[in-house]
Design a protein around this motif. Structure first.
Motif, PDB file in Angstrom:
ATOM      1  N   ARG A  60      58.575  82.343  -5.286  1.00 27.61           N
ATOM      2  CA  ARG A  60      59.130  81.413  -6.261  1.00 27.61           C
ATOM      3  C   ARG A  60      59.829  82.137  -7.404  1.00 27.61           C
ATOM      4  O   ARG A  60      60.705  81.598  -8.049  1.00 27.61           O
ATOM      5  CB  ARG A  60      58.029  80.516  -6.841  1.00 27.61           C
ATOM      6  N   ASP A  61      59.404  83.383  -7.666  1.00 26.62           N
ATOM      7  CA  ASP A  61      60.032  84.180  -8.717  1.00 26.62           C
ATOM      8  C   ASP A  61      59.894  85.643  -8.325  1.00 26.62           C
ATOM      9  O   ASP A  61      58.871  86.051  -7.778  1.00 26.62           O
ATOM     10  CB  ASP A  61      59.358  83.914 -10.059  1.00 26.62           C
ATOM     11  N   LEU A  62      60.941  86.413  -8.625  1.00 24.46           N
ATOM     12  CA  LEU A  62      60.959  87.824  -8.248  1.00 24.46           C
ATOM     13  C   LEU A  62      61.737  88.607  -9.294  1.00 24.46           C
ATOM     14  O   LEU A  62      62.836  88.208  -9.662  1.00 24.46           O
ATOM     15  CB  LEU A  62      61.614  87.983  -6.873  1.00 24.46           C
ATOM     16  N   LYS A  63      61.122  89.691  -9.771  1.00 26.96           N
ATOM     17  CA  LYS A  63      61.805  90.556 -10.736  1.00 26.96           C
ATOM     18  C   LYS A  63      61.590  91.999 -10.323  1.00 26.96           C
ATOM     19  O   LYS A  63      60.444  92.448 -10.214  1.00 26.96           O
ATOM     20  CB  LYS A  63      61.265  90.328 -12.146  1.00 26.96           C
ATOM     21  N   CYS A  64      62.679  92.707 -10.091  1.00 24.50           N
ATOM     22  CA  CYS A  64      62.634  94.139  -9.802  1.00 24.50           C
ATOM     23  C   CYS A  64      63.315  94.855 -10.948  1.00 24.50           C
ATOM     24  O   CYS A  64      64.380  94.440 -11.387  1.00 24.50           O
ATOM     25  CB  CYS A  64      63.376  94.454  -8.501  1.00 24.50           C
ATOM     26  N   TYR A  83      57.733  92.342  -9.851  1.00 24.74           N
ATOM     27  CA  TYR A  83      56.898  91.167 -10.116  1.00 24.74           C
ATOM     28  C   TYR A  83      57.230  90.119  -9.068  1.00 24.74           C
ATOM     29  O   TYR A  83      58.402  89.815  -8.830  1.00 24.74           O
ATOM     30  CB  TYR A  83      57.185  90.616 -11.515  1.00 24.74           C
ATOM     31  N   VAL A  84      56.194  89.581  -8.422  1.00 25.38           N
ATOM     32  CA  VAL A  84      56.390  88.528  -7.423  1.00 25.38           C
ATOM     33  C   VAL A  84      55.452  87.374  -7.743  1.00 25.38           C
ATOM     34  O   VAL A  84      54.245  87.570  -7.915  1.00 25.38           O
ATOM     35  CB  VAL A  84      56.085  89.032  -5.991  1.00 25.38           C
ATOM     36  N   LYS A  85      56.028  86.188  -7.838  1.00 21.46           N
ATOM     37  CA  LYS A  85      55.234  84.962  -7.981  1.00 21.46           C
ATOM     38  C   LYS A  85      55.441  84.196  -6.689  1.00 21.46           C
ATOM     39  O   LYS A  85      56.582  83.913  -6.307  1.00 21.46           O
ATOM     40  CB  LYS A  85      55.717  84.142  -9.174  1.00 21.46           C
ATOM     41  N   TYR A  86      54.338  83.875  -6.002  1.00 16.77           N
ATOM     42  CA  TYR A  86      54.464  83.194  -4.719  1.00 16.77           C
ATOM     43  C   TYR A  86      53.405  82.105  -4.565  1.00 16.77           C
ATOM     44  O   TYR A  86      52.354  82.145  -5.204  1.00 16.77           O
ATOM     45  CB  TYR A  86      54.399  84.186  -3.561  1.00 16.77           C
ATOM     46  N   LYS A  87      53.733  81.155  -3.722  1.00 17.87           N
ATOM     47  CA  LYS A  87      52.867  80.004  -3.492  1.00 17.87           C
ATOM     48  C   LYS A  87      51.579  80.453  -2.801  1.00 17.87           C
ATOM     49  O   LYS A  87      51.613  81.150  -1.785  1.00 17.87           O
ATOM     50  CB  LYS A  87      53.602  78.968  -2.643  1.00 17.87           C
TER      51      LYS A  87
END
Length: 107
Positions: A57-61, A69-73
């Motif tokens: 749902r969100d990803l920051k490299c 950073y990984v935001k996942y369900k």
């Protein structure tokens, strides 16, 4: 007339019941990683691979801080699968805490 009244009454209760149910909040997991990126191209390569992983749902490299950073369900993926995916691209990767992640991002 009675059938119409019963139909309207049943419809009213059905709509009330459907509207009364609140949708469950979606739960998400957050993963903070330290990855040995050498250049901007490494950052792009990792981002391009992870953004299509299931549940993201969100990803920051960030190449400058060597962080991902990984935001996942919740339930759609696991921390281990993300780590293995990055390792498969031949990068060294370690899970870190949110505090460590935040500290690496500070100038």
């Amino acid at each position: 007339i009675m059938k119409a009244f019963v139909f309207l009454l049943a419809s009213f209760f059905a709509l009330t019941f459907v509207n009364a149910q609140k949708p469950e909040k979606k739960a998400y997991n957050e993963l903070f990683l330290s990855v040995n990126m050498d250049c901007q191209s490494c950052e792009s390569k990792i981002a391009d691979q992870l953004k299509f992983e299931k549940g993201v749902r969100d990803l920051k490299c960030d190449f400058n801080s060597n962080t991902v950073y990984v935001k996942y369900k919740e339930g759609s993926n696991t921390d281990e699968k993300f780590i293995k995916r990055i390792e498969k691209m031949e990068y060294k990767v370690n899970a870190i805490s949110k505090e460590e992640y935040d500290a690496k991002l500070k100038p």
